[in-house]
Design a protein around this motif. Structure first.
Motif, PDB file in Angstrom:
ATOM      1  N   LEU A 265       5.270  51.797  24.298  1.00 11.81           N
ATOM      2  CA  LEU A 265       6.195  52.326  23.305  1.00 11.81           C
ATOM      3  C   LEU A 265       7.283  51.285  23.086  1.00 11.81           C
ATOM      4  O   LEU A 265       7.965  50.873  24.037  1.00 11.81           O
ATOM      5  CB  LEU A 265       6.812  53.629  23.799  1.00 11.81           C
ATOM      6  N   TYR A 266       7.413  50.821  21.837  1.00 13.41           N
ATOM      7  CA  TYR A 266       8.424  49.821  21.499  1.00 13.41           C
ATOM      8  C   TYR A 266       9.439  50.399  20.508  1.00 13.41           C
ATOM      9  O   TYR A 266       9.069  51.124  19.571  1.00 13.41           O
ATOM     10  CB  TYR A 266       7.789  48.601  20.832  1.00 13.41           C
ATOM     11  N   GLU A 267      10.697  50.055  20.698  1.00 16.49           N
ATOM     12  CA  GLU A 267      11.698  50.223  19.650  1.00 16.49           C
ATOM     13  C   GLU A 267      11.793  48.888  18.918  1.00 16.49           C
ATOM     14  O   GLU A 267      11.983  47.846  19.542  1.00 16.49           O
ATOM     15  CB  GLU A 267      13.055  50.593  20.230  1.00 16.49           C
ATOM     16  N   LEU A 268      11.648  48.916  17.602  1.00 17.81           N
ATOM     17  CA  LEU A 268      11.580  47.678  16.832  1.00 17.81           C
ATOM     18  C   LEU A 268      12.814  47.476  15.969  1.00 17.81           C
ATOM     19  O   LEU A 268      13.286  48.398  15.299  1.00 17.81           O
ATOM     20  CB  LEU A 268      10.344  47.683  15.927  1.00 17.81           C
ATOM     21  N   LYS A 269      13.302  46.257  15.998  1.00 19.31           N
ATOM     22  CA  LYS A 269      14.314  45.788  15.066  1.00 19.31           C
ATOM     23  C   LYS A 269      13.680  44.695  14.204  1.00 19.31           C
ATOM     24  O   LYS A 269      12.689  44.069  14.592  1.00 19.31           O
ATOM     25  CB  LYS A 269      15.521  45.234  15.818  1.00 19.31           C
ATOM     26  N   LYS A 270      14.281  44.445  13.051  1.00 28.91           N
ATOM     27  CA  LYS A 270      13.747  43.420  12.156  1.00 28.91           C
ATOM     28  C   LYS A 270      13.673  42.067  12.871  1.00 28.91           C
ATOM     29  O   LYS A 270      14.637  41.622  13.497  1.00 28.91           O
ATOM     30  CB  LYS A 270      14.630  43.305  10.910  1.00 28.91           C
ATOM     31  N   GLY A 271      12.483  41.446  12.804  1.00 34.62           N
ATOM     32  CA  GLY A 271      12.280  40.148  13.419  1.00 34.62           C
ATOM     33  C   GLY A 271      11.716  40.187  14.824  1.00 34.62           C
ATOM     34  O   GLY A 271      11.428  39.134  15.408  1.00 34.62           O
ATOM     35  N   ASP A 272      11.528  41.369  15.389  1.00 39.09           N
ATOM     36  CA  ASP A 272      11.011  41.475  16.759  1.00 39.09           C
ATOM     37  C   ASP A 272       9.574  40.985  16.859  1.00 39.09           C
ATOM     38  O   ASP A 272       8.772  41.112  15.915  1.00 39.09           O
ATOM     39  CB  ASP A 272      11.079  42.920  17.247  1.00 39.09           C
ATOM     40  N   ASN A 273       9.246  40.467  18.037  1.00 34.65           N
ATOM     41  CA  ASN A 273       7.886  39.998  18.345  1.00 34.65           C
ATOM     42  C   ASN A 273       7.476  40.615  19.676  1.00 34.65           C
ATOM     43  O   ASN A 273       8.104  40.367  20.709  1.00 34.65           O
ATOM     44  CB  ASN A 273       7.863  38.471  18.435  1.00 34.65           C
ATOM     45  N   ALA A 274       6.406  41.419  19.659  1.00 33.08           N
ATOM     46  CA  ALA A 274       5.943  42.104  20.870  1.00 33.08           C
ATOM     47  C   ALA A 274       4.954  41.265  21.680  1.00 33.08           C
ATOM     48  O   ALA A 274       4.530  41.697  22.752  1.00 33.08           O
ATOM     49  CB  ALA A 274       5.314  43.443  20.512  1.00 33.08           C
ATOM     50  N   GLY A 275       4.565  40.092  21.172  1.00 34.46           N
ATOM     51  CA  GLY A 275       3.828  39.150  22.002  1.00 34.46           C
ATOM     52  C   GLY A 275       2.358  38.968  21.748  1.00 34.46           C
ATOM     53  O   GLY A 275       1.793  37.934  22.116  1.00 34.46           O
ATOM     54  N   TRP A 276       1.683  39.971  21.141  1.00 34.29           N
ATOM     55  CA  TRP A 276       0.250  39.813  20.915  1.00 34.29           C
ATOM     56  C   TRP A 276       0.007  38.652  19.960  1.00 34.29           C
ATOM     57  O   TRP A 276       0.745  38.495  18.994  1.00 34.29           O
ATOM     58  CB  TRP A 276      -0.342  41.099  20.312  1.00 34.29           C
TER      59      TRP A 276
END
Length: 424
Positions: A265-276
């Motif tokens: 579960l991620y909270e996202l902000k503009k520009g975020d990168n989760a790594g995949w």
């Protein structure tokens, strides 16, 4: 390394068993030999059956339902249901939309629905009925669709923006997809048009990629997502990558593959990168680990400004629904917390398959305030599922009713469940 994962795997198993024993009380028989287990005071009932493959849904103020079908039935991909005689069973009043898909959302007098390539908008009248079923506005067109992770989930914020998942048409961006030992494509160029969340304007017609914004990237595939009004931010559930052991057998064994990586579960902000695909989140080491396709060995930490998850769940559970609960029917503990519908795994062998349940994460002030727990379980019909095909029901979409009830779709038998709280 195997000993490391065996120890933590046992801890995870004990933790899960503990959560079940603490929270689940009522056992409710439903149909097909299935008994749903729920916390004390909750009950459930089937309110609709044999709908095809219902995915996401929305509940109107009068209790009527719109539901999106993965594939059209009799040429219809959206169904409108009502409980016409108040007997607790919903009937299909009409169907429309000659396209399959997943996404469905109601906001400010419009019903939004997605195919696997486009997003449409239907005008609603004062009764929340679609006024023209044959001529919807086309909001977004030409979305990337590959041979996997092609569904498009949608959600709308409070500033006239619509967010669309564009799943990566790859497992881990290998030069040869899902081939043993194949390395990752440098830079993973498909991230330019997939593997993330795109933001578009909700009130502009015929938008294409060029008019959208790649809001967040590094997300292999998102099906469940919701807008959190407490934090005024987007939350998503990612489907983690597969086949660590079959693709890199010298680094991972089957047990490790069954428990890696976390479903996040991620909270996202503009520009975020989760790594995949460059990294995955290891719930035991509690950090982002460099993917083997890009030089990792199961221990090397990932280099880069990759975000960490808000909550890390066990591997391969397939989260397809996310809902922040804002109703008043359920006890205070559930207020503003997150429900997640897990569709169920297919690739945890030699471990039994897991998921096929609805989980809950308590939140306070926009952050988790306690451990996640299994809220509703038993949809699979068995505690020993070795293949997803054996499951009787597979939870998919979530919605909140006007009275605070929780609705769950099942896209295996075409069922909708309604969970209510009576305090008994």
């Amino acid at each position: 390394m195997n000993k490391h994962f065996l120890i933590f795997g046992l801890m995870l198993l004990l933790s899960s068993a503990s959560a079940k024993s603490k929270t689940i009380r009522n056992i409710v028989p439903v149909a097909n030999g299935v008994k749903i287990t729920l916390p004390q005071g909750f009950t459930t009932a089937i309110i609709a059956e044999n709908l095809g493959r219902p995915r996401h849904l929305t509940i109107n103020p009068d209790g009527s339902i719109y539901v999106k079908l993965a594939r059209v039935v009799d040429g219809k991909g959206i169904l409108y249901l009502k409980d016409s005689n108040s007997d607790g069973t919903y009937e299909v009043i009409k169907g429309f939309g000659n396209y399959g898909g997943t996404g469905l959302y109601v906001k400010n007098g419009f019903l939004y629905a997605s195919s696997n390539k486009e997003v449409f908008r239907y005008t609603l009248n004062e009764k929340n009925e679609v006024t023209d079923i044959d001529n919807p506005d086309k909001i977004i067109t030409g979305l990337k669709m590959g041979r996997q992770h092609e569904t498009k989930s949608i959600v709308i914020d409070n500033a006239d923006n619509i967010y669309v998942n564009i799943g990566a048409y790859s497992n881990s961006c290998q030069q040869e997809d899902r081939k043993t030992g194949s390395l990752g494509i440098p830079g993973c160029p498909l991230l330019d048009s997939a593997g993330g969340i795109w933001q578009f304007k909700v009130n502009k017609l015929n938008q294409s990629y060029g008019e959208g914004i790649r809001y967040a990237t590094g997300l292999r595939n998102v099906v469940g997502l919701d807008w959190n009004n407490i934090t005024n931010s987007l939350f998503v559930m990612q489907h983690g990558r597969d086949q660590l052991n079959t693709l890199f057998p010298d680094l991972y064994d089957a047990k490790m593959n069954a428990e890696l990586p976390a479903e996040c579960l991620y909270e996202l902000k503009k520009g975020d990168n989760a790594g995949w695909p460059f990294a995955y989140y290891d719930p035991f080491q509690k950090k982002n680990i460099l993917a083997p396709e890009y030089g990792g060995d199961g221990k090397k930490p990932a280099n880069g400004s990759f975000i960490n998850p808000t909550v890390a769940f066990p591997a391969h559970l397939a989260p397809n629904g996310l809902l922040f609960y804002t109703g008043n029917q359920f006890p205070e503990k559930y207020r503003n917390g997150a429900f997640i519908a897990f569709h169920g795994s297919w690739n945890r062998t030699p471990e039994k398959q897991e998921g096929f349940y609805v989980a809950f994460v308590p939140f306070k002030n926009g952050r988790p305030s306690g451990e996640w727990e299994i809220f509703a379980n038993g949809f699979s019909g068995s505690d020993s599922i070795t293949s997803a095909s054996q499951a009787v029901y597979r939870p998919c979409g979530l919605a909140q009713g006007p009275d605070g009830s929780l609705y769950i779709t099942d896209d295996k038998k075409g069922t909708i469940f309604k969970i209510t709280y009576n305090g008994k």
